[in-house]
Structure formats: C-alpha cells, structure tokens
Scaffold this motif. Structure first.
Motif, PDB file in Angstrom:
ATOM      1  N   GLY A 111     100.060 -41.235  25.696  1.00 55.82           N
ATOM      2  CA  GLY A 111      98.823 -41.196  24.833  1.00 55.82           C
ATOM      3  C   GLY A 111      98.088 -42.716  25.262  1.00 55.82           C
ATOM      4  N   GLY A 112      97.916 -43.135  26.284  1.00 56.98           N
ATOM      5  CA  GLY A 112      96.977 -44.145  26.606  1.00 56.98           C
ATOM      6  C   GLY A 112      97.547 -45.603  26.561  1.00 56.98           C
ATOM      7  N   GLY A 113      98.757 -45.898  26.503  1.00 49.69           N
ATOM      8  CA  GLY A 113      99.766 -47.115  26.275  1.00 49.69           C
ATOM      9  C   GLY A 113      99.959 -47.806  27.723  1.00 49.69           C
ATOM     10  N   PHE A 114     100.542 -48.742  27.802  1.00 53.69           N
ATOM     11  CA  PHE A 114     100.935 -49.671  29.185  1.00 53.69           C
ATOM     12  C   PHE A 114     102.337 -49.685  28.926  1.00 53.69           C
ATOM     13  CE2 PHE A 114     101.436 -53.423  31.679  1.00 53.69           C
ATOM     14  CZ  PHE A 114     100.786 -53.025  32.766  1.00 53.69           C
ATOM     15  N   THR A 115     103.146 -49.616  30.112  1.00 49.49           N
ATOM     16  CA  THR A 115     104.492 -49.640  30.296  1.00 49.49           C
ATOM     17  C   THR A 115     104.894 -50.718  31.354  1.00 49.49           C
ATOM     18  OG1 THR A 115     104.763 -47.509  29.843  1.00 49.49           O
ATOM     19  CG2 THR A 115     106.740 -48.401  30.664  1.00 49.49           C
ATOM     20  N   VAL A 116     105.805 -51.543  31.097  1.00 46.75           N
ATOM     21  CA  VAL A 116     106.488 -52.442  32.027  1.00 46.75           C
ATOM     22  C   VAL A 116     108.001 -52.107  32.057  1.00 46.75           C
ATOM     23  CG1 VAL A 116     107.143 -54.829  32.546  1.00 46.75           C
ATOM     24  CG2 VAL A 116     104.937 -54.314  31.491  1.00 46.75           C
ATOM     25  N   ARG A 119      99.533 -60.296  30.555  1.00 54.26           N
ATOM     26  CA  ARG A 119      98.304 -61.197  30.547  1.00 54.26           C
ATOM     27  C   ARG A 119      97.666 -60.869  32.020  1.00 54.26           C
ATOM     28  NH1 ARG A 119     100.690 -66.583  31.754  1.00 54.26           N
ATOM     29  NH2 ARG A 119     102.732 -65.506  31.305  1.00 54.26           N
ATOM     30  N   ARG A 120      98.315 -60.563  33.114  1.00 56.74           N
ATOM     31  CA  ARG A 120      97.595 -60.096  34.466  1.00 56.74           C
ATOM     32  C   ARG A 120      96.791 -58.989  34.108  1.00 56.74           C
ATOM     33  NH1 ARG A 120     101.349 -61.943  37.596  1.00 56.74           N
ATOM     34  NH2 ARG A 120     102.899 -60.765  37.015  1.00 56.74           N
ATOM     35  N   LYS A 121      96.944 -58.012  33.154  1.00 56.79           N
ATOM     36  CA  LYS A 121      96.157 -57.058  33.094  1.00 56.79           C
ATOM     37  C   LYS A 121      95.101 -57.261  31.588  1.00 56.79           C
ATOM     38  CE  LYS A 121      98.223 -53.960  35.833  1.00 56.79           C
ATOM     39  NZ  LYS A 121      97.484 -53.507  36.951  1.00 56.79           N
ATOM     40  N   HIS A 122      95.421 -58.618  31.473  1.00 56.00           N
ATOM     41  CA  HIS A 122      94.241 -59.063  30.239  1.00 56.00           C
ATOM     42  C   HIS A 122      94.446 -58.061  29.009  1.00 56.00           C
ATOM     43  CE1 HIS A 122      92.385 -61.847  33.285  1.00 56.00           C
ATOM     44  NE2 HIS A 122      92.267 -60.620  33.847  1.00 56.00           N
ATOM     45  N   ILE A 123      95.819 -57.924  28.454  1.00 62.26           N
ATOM     46  CA  ILE A 123      95.937 -57.018  27.434  1.00 62.26           C
ATOM     47  C   ILE A 123      96.425 -57.926  26.239  1.00 62.26           C
ATOM     48  CG2 ILE A 123      97.585 -55.463  26.556  1.00 62.26           C
ATOM     49  CD1 ILE A 123      97.980 -54.444  29.222  1.00 62.26           C
TER      50      ILE A 123
END
Length: 88
Positions: A67-72, A29-33
């Motif tokens: 490849g352009g994803g996001f990780t937590v 949410r913070r990254k508006h994903i």
C-alpha cells in the motif's frame, strides 16, 4: 500539593526490536524519509527481518503489507541490509 498527571505513553516495544530499526535507519535517511509520518512494523521473514514503514491508515488493518510503504530487509546472520524497496 497536587500530583502531576502520569505521562502519556506514546508507544512501547521490545528492546530487541530497536537493533533492527537502528540498522534500517541509515536507509530511511538516505531516502529522506521522515519517520514521524510512518508506522514502523518489524516482521521475521525466515532468515531475514523486514522493517516496514506503513502509512498510519494502513497500519490499522493488521496483517496487510504493501500500500505504498517502504521496506528494509536485514539478514539475521550478518545483521546487514540485504534489500530495500518501495511497496506499490
């Protein structure tokens, strides 16, 4: 009377995986994903859990990360986010 068609299963996962997604969700949410645009992958990384967002086309190639994803990344012990980053 005709029986209605059975429901179409969109996805299924182990209930234990939900806690990791819920912990990671504020970061998304913070990254508006918009999660509708991604495939969620959960992986154990030793003392942490990685919650990866992958493009649907990348998720079709099992075992590949990036490849352009996001990780937590989340600590298993404290259940707190330890890092977040975009893959390039």
């Amino acid at each position: 009377m005709a029986r209605p068609d059975p429901p179409r299963i969109a996805t299924q996962f182990q209930g234990a995986a939900l806690k990791w997604v819920l912990i990671a969700e504020p970061e998304f949410r913070r990254k508006h994903i918009d999660l509708d645009d991604w495939v969620i992958v959960i992986a154990e990384l030793g003392d942490t859990i990685g919650v990866y967002l992958e493009r649907p086309e990348d998720a079709k190639r099992p075992g590949l990360r990036g490849g352009g994803g996001f990780t937590v990344e989340i600590s298993k012990q404290t259940m707190k986010v330890t890092s977040t980053y975009y893959a390039r």
